[in-house]
Motif scaffolding. Structure first.
Motif, PDB file in Angstrom:
ATOM      1  N   THR A 160       3.123 -11.995   3.654  1.00  0.00           N
ATOM      2  CA  THR A 160       3.726 -12.152   3.731  1.00  0.00           C
ATOM      3  C   THR A 160       3.245 -14.007   2.787  1.00  0.00           C
ATOM      4  O   THR A 160       1.850 -14.435   3.173  1.00  0.00           O
ATOM      5  N   SER A 161       3.334 -14.300   1.747  1.00  0.00           N
ATOM      6  CA  SER A 161       3.222 -15.668   0.910  1.00  0.00           C
ATOM      7  C   SER A 161       3.877 -16.414   1.698  1.00  0.00           C
ATOM      8  O   SER A 161       3.013 -17.842   0.849  1.00  0.00           O
ATOM      9  N   HIS A 169      16.502 -10.727   6.107  1.00  0.00           N
ATOM     10  CA  HIS A 169      16.393 -10.267   4.747  1.00  0.00           C
ATOM     11  C   HIS A 169      17.113  -8.850   4.383  1.00  0.00           C
ATOM     12  O   HIS A 169      17.671  -8.523   3.380  1.00  0.00           O
ATOM     13  N   GLU A 176       0.671  -1.199   0.340  1.00  0.00           N
ATOM     14  CA  GLU A 176      -0.551  -0.390  -0.085  1.00  0.00           C
ATOM     15  C   GLU A 176       0.941   1.259  -0.032  1.00  0.00           C
ATOM     16  O   GLU A 176       0.412   2.466  -0.797  1.00  0.00           O
ATOM     17  N   ASN A 206      -3.551 -11.291   5.357  1.00  0.00           N
ATOM     18  CA  ASN A 206      -3.287 -11.332   3.785  1.00  0.00           C
ATOM     19  C   ASN A 206      -4.913 -11.315   3.261  1.00  0.00           C
ATOM     20  O   ASN A 206      -5.260 -11.630   3.552  1.00  0.00           O
ATOM     21  N   PHE A 259       6.633  -8.995  -4.354  1.00  0.00           N
ATOM     22  CA  PHE A 259       7.992  -9.944  -5.795  1.00  0.00           C
ATOM     23  C   PHE A 259       6.680 -11.331  -6.092  1.00  0.00           C
ATOM     24  O   PHE A 259       7.118 -11.570  -7.032  1.00  0.00           O
ATOM     25  N   ARG A 260       5.932 -11.434  -5.417  1.00  0.00           N
ATOM     26  CA  ARG A 260       5.203 -12.877  -6.172  1.00  0.00           C
ATOM     27  C   ARG A 260       3.757 -13.118  -6.667  1.00  0.00           C
ATOM     28  O   ARG A 260       2.402 -13.573  -7.110  1.00  0.00           O
TER      29      ARG A 260
HETATM   30  P1  OAD Z   1       5.643 -12.010  -1.840  1.00  0.00           P
HETATM   31  O1  OAD Z   1       5.262 -11.018  -2.944  1.00  0.00           O
HETATM   32  O2  OAD Z   1       6.109 -13.385  -2.119  1.00  0.00           O
HETATM   33  O3  OAD Z   1       4.501 -12.051  -1.140  1.00  0.00           O
HETATM   34  C1  OAD Z   1       3.346 -10.707  -0.344  1.00  0.00           C
HETATM   35  C2  OAD Z   1       1.855 -11.232   0.163  1.00  0.00           C
HETATM   36  O4  OAD Z   1       1.705 -10.272   0.458  1.00  0.00           O
HETATM   37  C3  OAD Z   1       0.938 -11.922  -0.613  1.00  0.00           C
HETATM   38  O5  OAD Z   1       0.756 -13.544  -0.313  1.00  0.00           O
HETATM   39  C4  OAD Z   1       0.242 -10.989  -0.645  1.00  0.00           C
HETATM   40  O6  OAD Z   1      -0.784 -11.509  -1.428  1.00  0.00           O
HETATM   41  C5  OAD Z   1      -0.008 -10.149   0.247  1.00  0.00           C
HETATM   42  N1  OAD Z   1       0.209  -9.153  -0.202  1.00  0.00           N
HETATM   43  C6  OAD Z   1      -0.624  -8.028  -1.104  1.00  0.00           C
HETATM   44  N2  OAD Z   1      -0.951  -6.946  -0.544  1.00  0.00           N
HETATM   45  C7  OAD Z   1      -1.228  -7.096   0.550  1.00  0.00           C
HETATM   46  C8  OAD Z   1      -1.806  -6.125   1.294  1.00  0.00           C
HETATM   47  N3  OAD Z   1      -2.332  -4.647   1.205  1.00  0.00           N
HETATM   48  N4  OAD Z   1      -1.824  -6.047   2.734  1.00  0.00           N
HETATM   49  C9  OAD Z   1      -1.640  -7.472   3.640  1.00  0.00           C
HETATM   50  N5  OAD Z   1      -1.414  -8.570   2.847  1.00  0.00           N
HETATM   51  C10 OAD Z   1      -0.525  -8.089   0.904  1.00  0.00           C
HETATM   52  O7  OAD Z   1       6.629 -11.268  -0.067  1.00  0.00           O
HETATM   53  P2  OAD Z   1       7.504 -12.308   1.132  1.00  0.00           P
HETATM   54  O8  OAD Z   1       6.360 -13.276   1.372  1.00  0.00           O
HETATM   55  O9  OAD Z   1       7.875 -10.409   1.537  1.00  0.00           O
HETATM   56  O10 OAD Z   1      13.589 -12.282  -0.075  1.00  0.00           O
HETATM   57  O11 OAD Z   1       8.409 -12.843  -0.283  1.00  0.00           O
HETATM   58  C11 OAD Z   1       9.444 -13.570   0.749  1.00  0.00           C
HETATM   59  C12 OAD Z   1      10.907 -13.033  -0.139  1.00  0.00           C
HETATM   60  O12 OAD Z   1      11.106 -13.862  -1.643  1.00  0.00           O
HETATM   61  C13 OAD Z   1      11.280 -11.893   0.429  1.00  0.00           C
HETATM   62  O13 OAD Z   1      11.771 -11.133   1.731  1.00  0.00           O
HETATM   63  C14 OAD Z   1      12.140 -11.929  -0.476  1.00  0.00           C
HETATM   64  C15 OAD Z   1      11.948 -12.877  -2.274  1.00  0.00           C
HETATM   65  O14 OAD Z   1      12.792 -13.607  -2.421  1.00  0.00           O
HETATM   66  C16 OAD Z   1      14.739 -12.067  -0.350  1.00  0.00           C
HETATM   67  O15 OAD Z   1      14.788 -11.252  -1.139  1.00  0.00           O
HETATM   68  C17 OAD Z   1      15.594 -13.268   0.237  1.00  0.00           C
END
Ligand code: OAD
Length: 245
Positions: A188-189, A119, A28, A213, A34-35
């Motif tokens: 987080t995913s 990280h 936001e 989430n 990332f995903r």
């Molecule tokens: P992801 O991109 O994997 O996941 C983001 C999550 O946030 C998803 O589950 C979305 O549904 C959720 N999301 C999106 N908008 C949102 C909102 N407004 N409020 C709450 N949730 C929301 O990101 P991470 O889980 O952080 O690592 O990814 C983990 C790691 O993968 C990162 O730290 C990075 C990446 O590769 C490294 O760089 C080592």
């Protein structure tokens, strides 16, 4: 949103609360996750070409410039209500520990004083050779710049794929997860390990695990409570409800 009374009670009675945040918390603020299927960074870029030690050695300039672009993006972003609510929780909840996978520093900019960054942080730079933080270097126009001590290449102080997590913050994150009564898993995913094992660790130690989430994750079916929606809306509401006299 109305919150289940037992969830509010668990938070009000908690001796210790831990929170793990991921890229969704900064979504936001306009920082891409990332995903996400369309806008996520890994939908547009290949991790193996940008976020591994091998990728850096192969094309240090490309990697440095990609991080420079992300650094600018993060610098121009502002903390959102989710970051502010978490900063407030540090003041209002006893024994509050904030653990983040984010490298953007937005928690600190929102006022969180103690943040466990597992990280790394994109605003910091380190020497690829010596693995030590470097704060000053000569701007010779070389990209990436060189370490003033050993002449090695400079790189962002973030964890890449195939790299180990920093030991001290990671140990602190596991200890807080084992020791808390309530664990908040936010934005987080929950697919990247070892971070994804933190809520599982909390569950194993009988904590109440609350996932926040808008999407389903591998944690969803195991969480004690799931609050479905954006963190910037849910967290401020939750804080108000929990701290209501
Ligand atoms: P992801 O991109 O994997 O996941 C983001 C999550 O946030 C998803 O589950 C979305 O549904 C959720 N999301 C999106 N908008 C949102 C909102 N407004 N409020 C709450 N949730 C929301 O990101 P991470 O889980 O952080 O690592 O990814 C983990 C790691 O993968 C990162 O730290 C990075 C990446 O590769 C490294 O760089 C080592």
């Amino acid at each position: 949103m109305t919150f289940p009374e037992p969830l509010l009670r668990a938070l009000r009675n908690a001796r210790k609360v831990a929170a793990l945040t991921g890229a969704g918390v900064s979504a936001e603020s306009g920082v891409p996750t990332f995903r996400n299927a369309q806008t996520g960074l890994w939908a547009q870029f290949k991790p193996e070409e940008l976020a591994t030690p091998g990728a850096f050695l192969k094309n240090p300039r490309l990697v440095w410039e990609w991080y420079e672009w992300r650094r600018q993006l993060v610098q121009n972003a502002k903390p959102n209500p989710a970051h502010f609510a978490l900063a407030e929780m540090e003041n209002k909840f006893p024994g509050f520990t904030l653990i983040t996978q984010n490298v953007d520093g937005l928690h600190q900019r929102a006022g969180s004083r103690k943040v466990i960054e597992i990280h790394g942080n994109i605003t910091r730079t380190k020497c690829f050779q010596e693995d030590t933080v470097v704060t000053q270097w000569n701007e010779t126009g070389e990209v990436p710049p060189k370490c003033p001590r050993c002449g090695g290449l400079l790189r962002p102080d973030v964890v890449w794929f195939e790299e180990a997590l920093p030991e001290i913050p990671t140990e602190a994150a596991f200890a807080a997860s084992r020791d808390c009564d309530v664990f908040l898993c936010i934005g987080t995913s929950a697919v990247v390990y070892p971070a994804a094992s933190l809520p599982l660790e909390a569950l194993q130690h009988q904590a109440t695990v609350i996932e926040i989430n808008p999407e389903v994750t591998p944690l969803t079916s195991r969480a004690s409570y799931v609050l479905n929606g954006p963190a910037g809306e849910i967290l401020p509401g939750l804080l108000t409800e929990v701290t209501r006299a």
